[in-house]
Design a protein around this motif. Structure first.
Motif, mmCIF file in Angstrom:
data_model
loop_
_atom_site.group_PDB
_atom_site.id
_atom_site.type_symbol
_atom_site.label_atom_id
_atom_site.label_comp_id
_atom_site.label_asym_id
_atom_site.label_seq_id
_atom_site.Cartn_x
_atom_site.Cartn_y
_atom_site.Cartn_z
ATOM 1 N N LEU A 175 0.821 -1.203 0.000
ATOM 2 C CA LEU A 175 0.000 0.000 0.000
ATOM 3 C C LEU A 175 0.861 1.262 0.000
ATOM 4 N N PHE A 176 1.860 1.302 0.884
ATOM 5 C CA PHE A 176 2.724 2.476 0.939
ATOM 6 C C PHE A 176 3.600 2.590 -0.303
ATOM 7 N N PHE A 177 3.995 1.455 -0.889
ATOM 8 C CA PHE A 177 4.762 1.511 -2.127
ATOM 9 C C PHE A 177 3.914 2.063 -3.267
ATOM 10 N N LEU A 178 2.659 1.607 -3.362
ATOM 11 C CA LEU A 178 1.766 2.119 -4.404
ATOM 12 C C LEU A 178 1.515 3.613 -4.234
ATOM 13 N N ARG A 179 1.415 4.065 -2.989
ATOM 14 C CA ARG A 179 1.252 5.507 -2.751
ATOM 15 C C ARG A 179 2.510 6.262 -3.173
ATOM 16 N N THR A 180 3.667 5.639 -3.004
ATOM 17 C CA THR A 180 4.913 6.255 -3.442
ATOM 18 C C THR A 180 4.901 6.446 -4.959
ATOM 19 N N VAL A 181 4.497 5.420 -5.684
ATOM 20 C CA VAL A 181 4.430 5.509 -7.146
ATOM 21 C C VAL A 181 3.377 6.535 -7.548
ATOM 22 N N GLY A 182 2.224 6.495 -6.915
ATOM 23 C CA GLY A 182 1.195 7.507 -7.122
ATOM 24 C C GLY A 182 0.173 7.158 -8.174
ATOM 25 N N ASP A 183 -0.612 8.165 -8.526
ATOM 26 C CA ASP A 183 -1.717 7.990 -9.467
ATOM 27 C C ASP A 183 -1.390 8.514 -10.865
ATOM 28 N N PHE A 184 -0.154 8.939 -11.087
ATOM 29 C CA PHE A 184 0.320 9.464 -12.368
ATOM 30 C C PHE A 184 -0.348 10.783 -12.730
ATOM 31 N N ASN A 185 -0.970 11.440 -11.769
ATOM 32 C CA ASN A 185 -1.581 12.737 -12.017
ATOM 33 C C ASN A 185 -1.272 13.733 -10.904
ATOM 34 N N LEU A 186 -1.730 13.453 -9.673
ATOM 35 C CA LEU A 186 -1.623 14.432 -8.590
ATOM 36 C C LEU A 186 -0.684 14.038 -7.460
ATOM 37 N N VAL A 187 -0.444 12.742 -7.262
ATOM 38 C CA VAL A 187 0.389 12.306 -6.145
ATOM 39 C C VAL A 187 1.424 11.289 -6.623
ATOM 40 N N GLY A 188 2.521 11.192 -5.889
ATOM 41 C CA GLY A 188 3.524 10.173 -6.140
ATOM 42 C C GLY A 188 4.668 10.620 -7.036
ATOM 43 N N LEU A 189 5.534 9.671 -7.310
ATOM 44 C CA LEU A 189 6.738 9.946 -8.097
ATOM 45 C C LEU A 189 6.437 10.454 -9.496
ATOM 46 N N PHE A 190 5.379 9.968 -10.097
ATOM 47 C CA PHE A 190 5.106 10.269 -11.498
ATOM 48 C C PHE A 190 3.943 11.233 -11.697
ATOM 49 N N LYS A 191 3.739 12.120 -10.739
ATOM 50 C CA LYS A 191 2.626 13.064 -10.842
ATOM 51 C C LYS A 191 2.891 14.081 -11.957
ATOM 52 N N LYS A 192 1.820 14.563 -12.548
ATOM 53 C CA LYS A 192 1.909 15.578 -13.598
ATOM 54 C C LYS A 192 1.831 16.987 -13.012
ATOM 55 N N VAL A 193 0.967 17.165 -12.009
ATOM 56 C CA VAL A 193 0.807 18.482 -11.380
ATOM 57 C C VAL A 193 1.928 18.639 -10.361
ATOM 58 N N LYS A 194 2.874 19.543 -10.646
ATOM 59 C CA LYS A 194 4.051 19.662 -9.801
ATOM 60 C C LYS A 194 4.265 21.062 -9.224
ATOM 61 N N ASN A 195 3.379 21.985 -9.510
ATOM 62 C CA ASN A 195 3.620 23.369 -9.110
ATOM 63 C C ASN A 195 2.759 23.852 -7.945
ATOM 64 N N THR A 196 2.067 22.964 -7.252
ATOM 65 C CA THR A 196 1.252 23.367 -6.110
ATOM 66 C C THR A 196 2.031 23.144 -4.813
ATOM 67 N N GLU A 197 1.568 23.743 -3.741
ATOM 68 C CA GLU A 197 2.202 23.537 -2.434
ATOM 69 C C GLU A 197 2.153 22.067 -2.043
ATOM 70 N N PHE A 198 0.999 21.425 -2.272
ATOM 71 C CA PHE A 198 0.897 20.009 -1.951
ATOM 72 C C PHE A 198 1.923 19.209 -2.749
ATOM 73 N N ALA A 199 2.064 19.503 -4.033
ATOM 74 C CA ALA A 199 2.998 18.750 -4.884
ATOM 75 C C ALA A 199 4.429 18.881 -4.374
ATOM 76 N N LYS A 200 4.781 20.060 -3.887
ATOM 77 C CA LYS A 200 6.129 20.242 -3.340
ATOM 78 C C LYS A 200 6.329 19.393 -2.085
ATOM 79 N N TYR A 201 5.350 19.398 -1.203
ATOM 80 C CA TYR A 201 5.428 18.555 -0.003
ATOM 81 C C TYR A 201 5.407 17.076 -0.375
ATOM 82 N N ASP A 202 4.621 16.743 -1.387
ATOM 83 C CA ASP A 202 4.554 15.353 -1.823
ATOM 84 C C ASP A 202 5.925 14.893 -2.310
#
Length: 133
Positions: A83-110
């Motif tokens: 579960l934690f590994f999948l969260r690390t990889v992310g959803d390929f959009n907003l969270v995780g290693l391969f997120k597309k949205v990278k310019n928000t405060e959350f994305a920086k913390y992520d």
């Protein structure tokens, strides 16, 4: 033992949010490119996440300090690690290693906090299961 403490702190943080605390909440929930929060979990769901995190802490404590070798604890540990590994990889959009949205405060913390933390938790669960010192 560190993993148990990390999970307890995360559980307590969720309980704090559930009773109305605001510290860190703006950086813990994903936002879209415009900064609009995409998750607004209910108080009940925040409590549920807190109790789930407590159960994860129990798995680590039970495995390391009680010596529980039951199949339930072992499979639960592998499930949590996955579960934690999948969260690390992310959803390929907003969270995780391969997120597309990278310019928000959350994305920086992520990128700088959550991804390394969740990947570390995943590895620590494997360590706990295999009892690697």
């Amino acid at each position: 033992m560190i993993l148990t403490y990390i999970l307890l702190i995360l559980a307590l943080l969720h309980f704090y949010w559930a009773v109305g605390g605001k510290f860190g909440l703006d950086y813990a929930l994903p936002t879209d490119a415009k900064g609009n929060r995409l998750l607004n979990p209910s108080t009940f769901m925040t409590y549920v996440v807190g109790f789930i995190l407590l159960s994860f802490a129990y798995v680590t404590y039970s495995r390391l300090h009680v010596g529980d070798e039951s199949i339930v604890i072992i499979y639960a540990g592998y499930g949590v690690s996955l579960l934690f590994f999948l969260r690390t990889v992310g959803d390929f959009n907003l969270v995780g290693l391969f997120k597309k949205v990278k310019n928000t405060e959350f994305a920086k913390y992520d990128t700088w906090v959550y991804v390394p933390l969740f990947f570390s938790i995943s590895l620590m669960f494997i360590n706990v299961l295999w009892k690697i010192s």
